[in-house]
Design an enzyme around this catalytic site. Sequence first.
Site, PDB file in Angstrom:
ATOM      1  N   ASP A   1       0.662  -1.574   0.524  1.00 22.97           N
ATOM      2  CA  ASP A   1       0.230   0.257  -0.043  1.00 22.97           C
ATOM      3  C   ASP A   1       1.247   1.575  -0.227  1.00 22.97           C
ATOM      4  OD1 ASP A   1      -1.891  -2.033   0.654  1.00 22.97           O
ATOM      5  OD2 ASP A   1      -2.817  -0.958   2.022  1.00 22.97           O
TER       6      ASP A   1
ATOM      7  N   LYS B   1      -7.245   3.200  -3.088  1.00 25.74           N
ATOM      8  CA  LYS B   1      -7.021   3.086  -2.297  1.00 25.74           C
ATOM      9  C   LYS B   1      -7.646   4.608  -1.664  1.00 25.74           C
ATOM     10  CE  LYS B   1      -5.460   1.807   2.351  1.00 25.74           C
ATOM     11  NZ  LYS B   1      -4.095   0.857   3.289  1.00 25.74           N
TER      12      LYS B   1
ATOM     13  N   LYS C   1     -10.556   0.195  -2.145  1.00 24.02           N
ATOM     14  CA  LYS C   1     -10.620  -0.218  -1.386  1.00 24.02           C
ATOM     15  C   LYS C   1     -10.163   1.444  -0.194  1.00 24.02           C
ATOM     16  CE  LYS C   1      -7.234  -1.606   2.841  1.00 24.02           C
ATOM     17  NZ  LYS C   1      -5.902  -1.989   2.814  1.00 24.02           N
TER      18      LYS C   1
END
Lengths: 322, 285
Positions: free
Chosen positions: A159, A222, A258
């Site tokens: 991430d 995300k 996400k």
Amino acid sequence: MTVTSSTASFLADATSSDAALRRFLHGLPGVDQVGAEQRAAGLGTRSIKTSAKEFAIDLAIRMVDLTTLEGADTPGKVRALSTKAMHPDPADPTCPSTAAVCVYPDMVPFAKETLSHAGGTSGVHIAAVATAFPSGRAALDIKLADVQDAVEAGADEIDMVIDRGAFLSGRYLEVYEEIVAVREAVGDAHLKVIFETGELQTYDNVRRASWLAMMAGGHFIKTSTGKIQPAATLPVTLVMLEAVRDFREVTGQMVGVKPAGGIRSSKDAIKYLVMVNEVAGPDWLDPDWFRFGASTLLNDLLMQRTKMQTGRYSGPDYFTLD
Amino acid sequence: MTRIDVRKTYKLYIGGAFPRSESGRSYAVNDARGRFWANASHASRKDARDAVKAARAAFGGWSSRTAYNRGQVVYRIAEVLEDRREQFEAELRTAEGLTAAKARTYVEAAIDRLVWYAGWADKIAQVTGGANQVAGPYFNHSAPEPSGVIAVVAPSGPLLGLVSVIAPAIVTGNTTVVIASEPHPLTSITLAEVMATSDVPGGVVNILTGPQAEIAPWLASHMDVNGIDLTGVTDDELARNLEIEAAENLKRVRRPGVEDLLAPPALDRMTTFLETKTVWHPMGI
């Protein structure tokens, strides 16, 4: 957006120079702020009951990236969290495991140790936050070293955070090239690109960042780090879901979404699932394409699951804290 | 010109706020002569769940206050009630058709009951706990501690009944979810206004109005409720079923027989929802 045969070259043109990229991103249609918020609110009023609710709760559990990103994280906490990811409800073997655990790079070995102790059959991925998370304020080579470190330790999902300073001052190509560099550094691992939407100010920026990250090769987009308020919200996720839907129409490639931070109750999670289904489509209703970055959400999902099975309201005493 | 009636909407009392029932339902409440008086909220199981959540959230802060401070807060309810006695006397007369003298007796008894329990706040530990004699070089102390979230089915008496079941539960540090008297729910919401404007933290007392047969089973079976007071349950079969449900997580259950609420109360309303913690401490160095 419509599919064109020259899609690939058109996207290549868009990223050929800073000016071309700006022209492309600013040429994206603007987001109707009131419309997006109203649509998100409207989808949030759907009533999901009985068997549909059971399905949604189990799906949501399978989509959780069980997260601990604290300065106070210890190997013991990460081991406990990993065990919980494999068996969220130890009393019920039919309870599915979560999609992944999400930790800082130096904690990856401890997560890996626990998750592969089960013979590597747990199927729970290890996500590590990298690139000077959460601020992203470091030189590129340090960010890449951070990524390298996480991948070598055994993380199969990375991430990363984008450089919001560069993005907000309009240096889109710089952000793009950084994502491309990280994408190369992650190797076979999956790359999730965090925008920190709470710092992007407008929905138009969220839409631009989404396209930028998808063109740069991110596997997932995300919303947030969870360290900044507001974190994930329904309208922001709506804009991102529209972006992945449109991107697939143009390029044929699917990108995951996400939302992370601030999703605490099963009710909230189900609202997101309804939105995924209505905006992006049922193809995204899968842990490979939609995730929740959360920690407290899991316990609420488990309590609701227990309530549906036993017919009595459950309490926090019956589930582990972390 | 005649003035338009200002009609009151009676809602629930959850977490210090006055929300409508999640279900949107209400039921008509009649006065003692059988005429329509007002609508009361008809709480659902989800309201009960929300109330338990609010009570659980309030428990940490409330139970860790000093007993002396809790006593002051309960005394403060009595003070505010004293200021509003006329309103309550009028409501009791409308609800139950009492004479003025009788209504005054009940309101005064309710105020006195609050003061009585307020006084017990910092004394109950001396009566139910203390130092134990043990054969060894240890100090051994027992101290009463609150159980947690207590579900209370209030008796039908609109004010005194309600005060008699709430005060003993909260004064020892528990938080409560109360199902108000089904035939006389309105006074309970007026009492909630008293609570909201005295120093009772939001969530310590939560009041639901509606049919007890519908709401009580959800509280009896709720795994995050630590005790249940069945004072207001008159249907024997319902009471038995609630006791069975409550056994699942070993709730403390109080199921008294018929009680004279005007008589001086015993301590058992407080002690039923207390747990005893005993600690051993080495003596000397």
